[in-house]
Design a protein around this motif. Structure first.
Motif, PDB file in Angstrom:
ATOM      1  N   LYS A   5       0.835  -1.205   0.000  1.00  0.00           N
ATOM      2  CA  LYS A   5       0.000   0.000   0.000  1.00  0.00           C
ATOM      3  C   LYS A   5       0.871   1.256   0.000  1.00  0.00           C
ATOM      4  CE  LYS A   5      -3.952   1.905   2.491  1.00  0.00           C
ATOM      5  NZ  LYS A   5      -4.867   1.673   3.621  1.00  0.00           N
ATOM      6  N   ALA A   6       1.939   1.245   0.798  1.00  0.00           N
ATOM      7  CA  ALA A   6       2.841   2.402   0.876  1.00  0.00           C
ATOM      8  C   ALA A   6       4.161   1.972   1.488  1.00  0.00           C
ATOM      9  CB  ALA A   6       2.221   3.519   1.707  1.00  0.00           C
ATOM     10  N   GLU A   7       5.213   2.710   1.114  1.00  0.00           N
ATOM     11  CA  GLU A   7       6.536   2.554   1.703  1.00  0.00           C
ATOM     12  C   GLU A   7       7.019   3.953   2.068  1.00  0.00           C
ATOM     13  OE1 GLU A   7       9.046  -0.662  -0.642  1.00  0.00           O
ATOM     14  OE2 GLU A   7       8.144   0.806  -2.011  1.00  0.00           O
ATOM     15  N   GLU A   8       7.536   4.087   3.269  1.00  0.00           N
ATOM     16  CA  GLU A   8       8.086   5.377   3.685  1.00  0.00           C
ATOM     17  C   GLU A   8       9.332   5.134   4.511  1.00  0.00           C
ATOM     18  OE1 GLU A   8       4.591   6.897   5.612  1.00  0.00           O
ATOM     19  OE2 GLU A   8       5.134   6.035   7.535  1.00  0.00           O
ATOM     20  N   PHE A   9      10.271   6.049   4.399  1.00  0.00           N
ATOM     21  CA  PHE A   9      11.534   5.885   5.105  1.00  0.00           C
ATOM     22  C   PHE A   9      11.541   6.764   6.355  1.00  0.00           C
ATOM     23  CE2 PHE A   9      16.050   5.973   5.976  1.00  0.00           C
ATOM     24  CZ  PHE A   9      16.404   4.664   5.717  1.00  0.00           C
ATOM     25  N   MET A  10      11.841   6.151   7.483  1.00  0.00           N
ATOM     26  CA  MET A  10      11.851   6.857   8.775  1.00  0.00           C
ATOM     27  C   MET A  10      13.269   6.883   9.336  1.00  0.00           C
ATOM     28  SD  MET A  10       8.520   7.388   9.424  1.00  0.00           S
ATOM     29  CE  MET A  10       8.126   7.434  11.141  1.00  0.00           C
ATOM     30  N   VAL A  11      13.610   7.992   9.947  1.00  0.00           N
ATOM     31  CA  VAL A  11      14.860   8.112  10.683  1.00  0.00           C
ATOM     32  C   VAL A  11      14.475   8.462  12.112  1.00  0.00           C
ATOM     33  CG1 VAL A  11      17.058   9.316  10.911  1.00  0.00           C
ATOM     34  CG2 VAL A  11      16.159   8.817   8.641  1.00  0.00           C
ATOM     35  N   PHE A  12      14.567   7.471  12.988  1.00  0.00           N
ATOM     36  CA  PHE A  12      14.189   7.602  14.398  1.00  0.00           C
ATOM     37  C   PHE A  12      12.845   8.299  14.573  1.00  0.00           C
ATOM     38  CE2 PHE A  12      18.756   6.887  14.575  1.00  0.00           C
ATOM     39  CZ  PHE A  12      18.767   5.781  15.410  1.00  0.00           C
ATOM     40  N   GLY A  13      11.836   7.771  13.866  1.00  0.00           N
ATOM     41  CA  GLY A  13      10.462   8.231  14.032  1.00  0.00           C
ATOM     42  C   GLY A  13      10.057   9.414  13.182  1.00  0.00           C
ATOM     43  N   VAL A  14      10.956   9.943  12.356  1.00  0.00           N
ATOM     44  CA  VAL A  14      10.642  11.104  11.522  1.00  0.00           C
ATOM     45  C   VAL A  14      10.712  10.688  10.046  1.00  0.00           C
ATOM     46  CG1 VAL A  14      11.296  13.460  10.900  1.00  0.00           C
ATOM     47  CG2 VAL A  14      11.592  12.672  13.248  1.00  0.00           C
ATOM     48  N   LEU A  15       9.659  11.009   9.293  1.00  0.00           N
ATOM     49  CA  LEU A  15       9.655  10.711   7.857  1.00  0.00           C
ATOM     50  C   LEU A  15      10.746  11.520   7.174  1.00  0.00           C
ATOM     51  CD1 LEU A  15       5.844  10.735   7.123  1.00  0.00           C
ATOM     52  CD2 LEU A  15       7.383   8.843   6.705  1.00  0.00           C
ATOM     53  N   THR A  16      11.757  10.835   6.692  1.00  0.00           N
ATOM     54  CA  THR A  16      12.877  11.480   6.010  1.00  0.00           C
ATOM     55  C   THR A  16      13.356  10.528   4.927  1.00  0.00           C
ATOM     56  OG1 THR A  16      13.530  12.691   7.993  1.00  0.00           O
ATOM     57  CG2 THR A  16      15.180  12.458   6.291  1.00  0.00           C
ATOM     58  N   GLY A  17      13.064  10.871   3.688  1.00  0.00           N
ATOM     59  CA  GLY A  17      13.487  10.028   2.583  1.00  0.00           C
ATOM     60  C   GLY A  17      12.335   9.717   1.668  1.00  0.00           C
ATOM     61  N   SER A  18      12.451   8.612   0.968  1.00  0.00           N
ATOM     62  CA  SER A  18      11.486   8.274  -0.079  1.00  0.00           C
ATOM     63  C   SER A  18      10.124   7.892   0.495  1.00  0.00           C
ATOM     64  CB  SER A  18      12.025   7.127  -0.926  1.00  0.00           C
ATOM     65  OG  SER A  18      12.172   5.965  -0.144  1.00  0.00           O
ATOM     66  N   TYR A  19       9.095   8.207  -0.291  1.00  0.00           N
ATOM     67  CA  TYR A  19       7.724   7.811   0.012  1.00  0.00           C
ATOM     68  C   TYR A  19       7.082   7.371  -1.297  1.00  0.00           C
ATOM     69  CZ  TYR A  19       2.813   7.825   1.177  1.00  0.00           C
ATOM     70  OH  TYR A  19       1.512   7.435   1.357  1.00  0.00           O
ATOM     71  N   THR A  20       6.455   6.212  -1.288  1.00  0.00           N
ATOM     72  CA  THR A  20       5.722   5.711  -2.446  1.00  0.00           C
ATOM     73  C   THR A  20       4.425   5.095  -1.951  1.00  0.00           C
ATOM     74  OG1 THR A  20       7.836   5.131  -3.502  1.00  0.00           O
ATOM     75  CG2 THR A  20       5.837   4.243  -4.505  1.00  0.00           C
ATOM     76  N   SER A  21       3.317   5.464  -2.574  1.00  0.00           N
ATOM     77  CA  SER A  21       2.050   4.796  -2.274  1.00  0.00           C
ATOM     78  C   SER A  21       1.564   4.097  -3.538  1.00  0.00           C
ATOM     79  CB  SER A  21       1.002   5.779  -1.750  1.00  0.00           C
ATOM     80  OG  SER A  21       0.638   6.708  -2.754  1.00  0.00           O
ATOM     81  N   TYR A  22       0.724   3.087  -3.344  1.00  0.00           N
ATOM     82  CA  TYR A  22       0.281   2.226  -4.440  1.00  0.00           C
ATOM     83  C   TYR A  22      -1.231   2.067  -4.406  1.00  0.00           C
ATOM     84  CZ  TYR A  22       5.199   0.911  -4.363  1.00  0.00           C
ATOM     85  OH  TYR A  22       6.574   0.945  -4.377  1.00  0.00           O
ATOM     86  N   TYR A  23      -1.807   1.928  -5.598  1.00  0.00           N
ATOM     87  CA  TYR A  23      -3.213   1.557  -5.694  1.00  0.00           C
ATOM     88  C   TYR A  23      -3.349   0.097  -5.259  1.00  0.00           C
ATOM     89  CZ  TYR A  23      -4.075   5.785  -8.432  1.00  0.00           C
ATOM     90  OH  TYR A  23      -4.183   7.083  -8.846  1.00  0.00           O
ATOM     91  N   GLU A  24      -4.557  -0.294  -4.933  1.00  0.00           N
ATOM     92  CA  GLU A  24      -4.781  -1.648  -4.410  1.00  0.00           C
ATOM     93  C   GLU A  24      -4.397  -2.742  -5.395  1.00  0.00           C
ATOM     94  OE1 GLU A  24      -8.095  -3.986  -1.701  1.00  0.00           O
ATOM     95  OE2 GLU A  24      -8.587  -2.031  -2.553  1.00  0.00           O
ATOM     96  N   ARG A  25      -4.458  -2.454  -6.655  1.00  0.00           N
ATOM     97  CA  ARG A  25      -4.079  -3.499  -7.624  1.00  0.00           C
ATOM     98  C   ARG A  25      -2.581  -3.531  -7.892  1.00  0.00           C
ATOM     99  NH1 ARG A  25      -6.807  -0.752 -12.887  1.00  0.00           N
ATOM    100  NH2 ARG A  25      -4.876   0.145 -13.658  1.00  0.00           N
ATOM    101  N   GLY A  26      -1.800  -2.577  -7.294  1.00  0.00           N
ATOM    102  CA  GLY A  26      -0.348  -2.672  -7.325  1.00  0.00           C
ATOM    103  C   GLY A  26       0.411  -1.573  -8.034  1.00  0.00           C
ATOM    104  N   SER A  27      -0.237  -0.770  -8.867  1.00  0.00           N
ATOM    105  CA  SER A  27       0.495   0.290  -9.575  1.00  0.00           C
ATOM    106  C   SER A  27       0.721   1.495  -8.650  1.00  0.00           C
ATOM    107  CB  SER A  27      -0.256   0.706 -10.840  1.00  0.00           C
ATOM    108  OG  SER A  27      -1.553   1.159 -10.521  1.00  0.00           O
TER     109      SER A  27
END
Length: 162
Positions: free
Chosen positions: A89-111
């Motif tokens: 559904k989503a990938e996000e990069f955290m550095v000690f609890g803070v969103l820092t870096g790449s974020y990608t979200s996906y539709y339910e079918r995968g794109s």
């Protein structure tokens, strides 16, 4: 009465948790819903403090919903979220609890749905919004969390973003 409540909570915790120990000293903690379905796991390696390690969360149907590493009591590294169908559904990069870096979200079918970066929890740089077929619909430009520019498919010639 208070003592009975404490004993009940303690016994409930014992019943809803299991521990597997491995030869390398790692421990896999398993936590369960009241019906016995797996709720979450924590893989803790030797030397990692309480609450730290690799965590996985599951819904009541046994589907994985989230997985991440905790260090110092906070999410650290890639955090992944899942749809009920098991797709990302989503990938996000955290550095000690803070969103820092790449974020990608996906539709339910995968794109892909959104792709961008965050710095100290704020939107930063170019963000792209895609339709379900993978075509770019919108392009956003952020600086320090502020939207400073946007282009949509309707604003371009030949329905192509530059």
């Amino acid at each position: 009465m208070k003592n009975l409540s404490i004993i009940y909570i303690f016994l409930l915790a014992l019943v809803s948790c299991g521990i597997e120990r491995y030869d390398d000293g790692s421990k896999l903690y398993k936590f369960y819903y009241f019906d016995g379905t797996l709720k979450k796991t924590q893989l803790q390696k030797p030397g990692e403090g309480i609450g730290n390690g690799y965590w996985k969360y599951y819904d009541e149907d046994g589907n994985i919903t989230k997985e991440f590493q905790r260090t110092g009591g906070k999410s650290n590294g890639m955090v992944k979220f899942y749809w009920k169908n098991g797709k990302l559904k989503a990938e996000e990069f955290m550095v000690f609890g803070v969103l820092t870096g790449s974020y990608t979200s996906y539709y339910e079918r995968g794109s892909k749905e959104y792709l961008g970066q965050k710095v100290n929890g704020k939107f930063e740089g170019v963000w792209l919004h895609f339709n379900g077929d993978g075509d770019t619909l919108q392009k956003f430009l952020y600086k320090n969390g502020e939207l400073i520019g946007e282009t949509s498919l309707a604003q371009t010639k030949n329905n192509k973003l530059k």
